[in-house]
Design a protein around this motif. Structure first.
Motif, short mmCIF file in Angstrom:
data_model
loop_
_atom_site.label_atom_id
_atom_site.label_comp_id
_atom_site.label_asym_id
_atom_site.label_seq_id
_atom_site.Cartn_x
_atom_site.Cartn_y
_atom_site.Cartn_z
N CYS A 52 39.66 1.68 51.95
CA CYS A 52 39.02 0.82 50.95
C CYS A 52 37.60 0.46 50.17
O CYS A 52 36.86 0.84 49.46
CB CYS A 52 39.89 -0.11 50.38
N LEU A 53 36.98 -0.62 51.42
CA LEU A 53 35.52 -1.27 51.55
C LEU A 53 34.62 0.38 51.67
O LEU A 53 33.95 0.41 50.94
CB LEU A 53 35.21 -2.26 52.94
N ALA A 54 34.99 0.83 52.44
CA ALA A 54 33.85 2.43 52.39
C ALA A 54 33.76 3.06 50.96
O ALA A 54 32.47 3.50 50.44
CB ALA A 54 34.74 3.84 53.73
N GLU A 55 35.02 3.36 50.36
CA GLU A 55 34.97 4.23 49.28
C GLU A 55 34.12 3.64 47.68
O GLU A 55 33.43 3.85 47.30
CB GLU A 55 36.59 4.85 48.69
N LEU A 56 34.42 2.02 48.02
CA LEU A 56 33.93 0.76 47.05
C LEU A 56 32.36 1.20 47.15
O LEU A 56 31.89 0.77 46.14
CB LEU A 56 34.30 -0.50 46.94
N ARG A 57 32.14 1.06 48.50
CA ARG A 57 30.38 1.00 48.95
C ARG A 57 29.87 1.88 48.31
O ARG A 57 29.26 2.13 47.31
CB ARG A 57 29.88 0.93 50.21
N ALA A 58 31.05 3.48 48.63
CA ALA A 58 30.41 4.83 47.67
C ALA A 58 29.99 4.20 46.51
O ALA A 58 29.05 4.87 45.16
CB ALA A 58 31.20 5.31 48.54
N ALA A 59 30.94 4.12 45.90
CA ALA A 59 31.76 4.18 44.05
C ALA A 59 30.30 3.05 43.70
O ALA A 59 29.52 3.34 42.35
CB ALA A 59 32.46 3.42 43.81
N LEU A 60 29.69 2.20 44.32
CA LEU A 60 28.87 1.23 43.89
C LEU A 60 27.17 1.97 44.06
O LEU A 60 26.31 1.98 43.38
CB LEU A 60 28.53 -0.51 45.23
N ARG A 61 27.07 3.10 45.24
CA ARG A 61 26.10 3.97 45.41
C ARG A 61 25.64 4.58 44.55
O ARG A 61 24.42 5.19 44.62
CB ARG A 61 26.02 3.50 47.02
N ALA A 62 26.61 5.04 44.51
CA ALA A 62 26.20 6.00 42.87
C ALA A 62 25.93 5.29 41.68
O ALA A 62 25.70 6.54 41.38
CB ALA A 62 28.05 6.80 43.03
N ARG A 63 26.06 4.44 41.52
CA ARG A 63 25.87 3.23 40.57
C ARG A 63 24.36 2.80 40.88
O ARG A 63 24.25 1.59 40.52
CB ARG A 63 26.55 2.58 39.94
N ASP A 64 23.21 3.11 41.53
CA ASP A 64 22.02 2.42 41.88
C ASP A 64 22.59 1.20 43.45
O ASP A 64 21.19 0.35 42.64
CB ASP A 64 21.30 2.37 41.14
N ARG A 172 27.17 -3.23 58.14
CA ARG A 172 27.71 -2.53 58.82
C ARG A 172 29.38 -2.80 58.89
O ARG A 172 29.91 -3.46 58.42
CB ARG A 172 28.29 -2.02 60.28
N LEU A 173 30.36 -1.88 58.08
CA LEU A 173 31.57 -1.96 58.30
C LEU A 173 32.21 -1.47 59.31
O LEU A 173 31.28 -0.61 59.74
CB LEU A 173 32.42 -1.08 57.53
N PRO A 174 33.23 -1.90 59.93
CA PRO A 174 33.77 -2.16 61.00
C PRO A 174 33.95 -0.18 61.31
O PRO A 174 33.92 0.34 60.33
CB PRO A 174 34.74 -2.90 61.37
N PRO A 175 33.47 -0.01 62.59
CA PRO A 175 34.56 1.52 62.32
C PRO A 175 35.47 2.47 62.04
O PRO A 175 37.03 0.95 61.86
CB PRO A 175 34.22 2.50 63.60
N LEU A 176 35.64 3.14 61.15
CA LEU A 176 36.87 3.53 60.33
C LEU A 176 38.08 4.10 61.53
O LEU A 176 37.53 4.02 62.30
CB LEU A 176 37.06 4.49 58.87
N GLN A 177 39.53 3.77 61.49
CA GLN A 177 40.25 4.20 62.68
C GLN A 177 40.70 5.35 61.91
O GLN A 177 40.37 6.33 60.97
CB GLN A 177 41.17 2.81 62.08
N PRO A 178 41.30 6.21 62.70
CA PRO A 178 42.49 7.45 62.52
C PRO A 178 42.83 7.20 61.52
O PRO A 178 43.46 6.20 60.66
CB PRO A 178 43.13 7.52 63.65
#
Length: 422
Positions: A52-64, A172-178
């Protein structure tokens, strides 16, 4: 130049996010923040949360923008970042648990403006009051009537830009799990919601109790982490009153928890009773090794998927507290550890409802597990799916109490009296 921090918690999305929208409208610089607090165990939800956090970071980066991630105490890390970026205001979504309320109280005492916004529920938990007095509704049906009449705020579009200041160390976010059984994040949540609203919603009233059919939305993990706006979902699903009613139940438990934050630890009402102490029975229930097929199927689904069908939740919870006589708090802890949608308000509220210590107007209500199994899993497909030992047992007998051919050490083959319960 005004700088605002947006403190994310259970609102990991950019669509219909009142705190984020307000910050982007009022401040010249916006710093989105999430604090991973090691003192708060995530249980089985850790991998889902990181997605969830990785996707939120991506969405925020897409908005500068970006998502700043810190680890430690939430209040300490928030104030440390506020000093670093010279923030004048903290924007955050309001929450209801005792931990969340303590954080809010601590932040409100700091020398910085702290603003709380709705978004965790459809209707804010402090918005409705009974006409006869009291600070919250204790019974669902009058709450439902008031809830359906209450005006709704507009669903907000995501901000076009999130002007995060440059040069800030995001962390950094902790590494994603399987990958787990359910992908985390807002894109997966919106995709599943779209598919459910198109193909599943209209059959919800007739099929949501069908254990084998699995005709529920499975959106609860996304609601728990705020990857979906409950308000937006309620608006889009309004043609199905039975489904919207489930969202209202969620709001109901949140307003109870707002008024009684100790809901996960203390009886909401009724005196404390003496619960049995039986570690072997508790362990057998947790592992899905009780010898009662419908109970074992539900508990094994929980361990395998981090989720359990709602009807199975009622059956397994009632078995623990009403048939085994074990403390409802043992169930709260086990469910909270393993459920992807493990949520203090809903988990504790539902357990207390089943135990007769919460908001059920019939506190002595019982669930006959065999009758429930034959009604909601008549062909036994749900049981066979999660209890493969019974794969060859025909429908008339698949729900009967059974004995393991060679039980693992520590588990009883069948709990004493299982054949007579219910």
């Amino acid at each position: 130049m005004a700088t605002a921090i947006v403190l994310f918690n259970r609102d990991l999305r950019v669509h219909d996010h009142p705190a984020l929208v307000a910050a982007c409208e009022r401040a010249e610089r916006v710093v989105p923040l999430f604090v991973l607090d090691p003192a708060v165990p995530a249980g089985n939800r850790q991998g889902f949360l990181l997605e969830c956090l990785a996707e939120l970071r991506a969405a925020l980066r897409a908005r500068d923008g970006d998502l700043v991630v810190r680890q430690g105490d939430v209040v300490h890390e928030t104030m440390k970042l506020a000093a670093e970026v010279d923030a004048t205001t903290i924007y955050a979504g309001a929450d209801v648990s005792s931990l969340a309320r303590r954080r809010e109280e601590h932040l409100a005492r700091e020398r910085i403006e702290y603003l709380r916004f709705p978004g965790v529920t459809v209707v804010p938990p402090d918005a409705l009051r009974p006409s006869g007095g009291g600070d919250h509704y204790r019974v669902f049906t009058p709450y439902w009537r008031a809830w359906t009449r209450h005006p709704r705020r507009p669903v907000l579009p995501p901000p076009r830009t999130v002007p995060t200041p440059p040069g800030l160390t995001a962390g950094r976010l902790p590494p994603l799990q399987p990958p787990g059984p359910v992908p985390g994040g807002e894109p997966a949540a919106r995709e599943r919601a779209d598919r459910w609203l198109r193909h599943g919603l209209d059959g919800y009233a007739d099929g949501h109790d069908d254990l084998a059919g699995d005709r529920t939305s499975r959106l609860s993990p996304y609601l728990r982490f705020g990857c979906l706006s409950p308000l937006e979902l309620a608006r889009r699903a309004e043609r199905s009153e039975p489904f919207v009613r489930q969202l209202c139940w969620r709001d109901f438990h949140h307003q109870v928890t707002y008024a009684f934050p100790r809901i996960c630890r203390e009886n909401y009402r009724h005196p404390e009773r003496r619960w049995r102490q039986d570690p072997d029975a508790l362990q057998a229930w947790q592992a899905g090794m009780t010898g009662l097929p419908i109970v074992d199927a539900g508990m094994r689904q929980l361990l395998a998927e981090g989720w359990m069908h709602n009807r199975a939740r009622l059956i397994t919870a009632a078995y623990l507290v009403k048939h085994l006589g074990l403390d409802w708090r043992e169930g709260v802890r086990h469910f909270f550890e393993h459920l992807l949608d493990g949520d203090v308000a809903d988990n504790s509220g539902n357990w207390q409802w089943v135990a007769g210590t919460g908001n059920d107007t019939r506190p002595n209500r019982t669930f006959n597990p065999l009758r429930q199994a034959k009604r909601y899993d008549p062909a036994g497909h749900y049981v066979r799916r999660y209890v493969p030992e019974l794969a060859g047992v025909p429908a008339p007998y698949v729900h009967e109490p059974w004995r393991l051919p060679s039980p693992p050490a520590g588990y009883p083959a069948r709990l004493d009296g299982a054949a007579d319960q219910g």
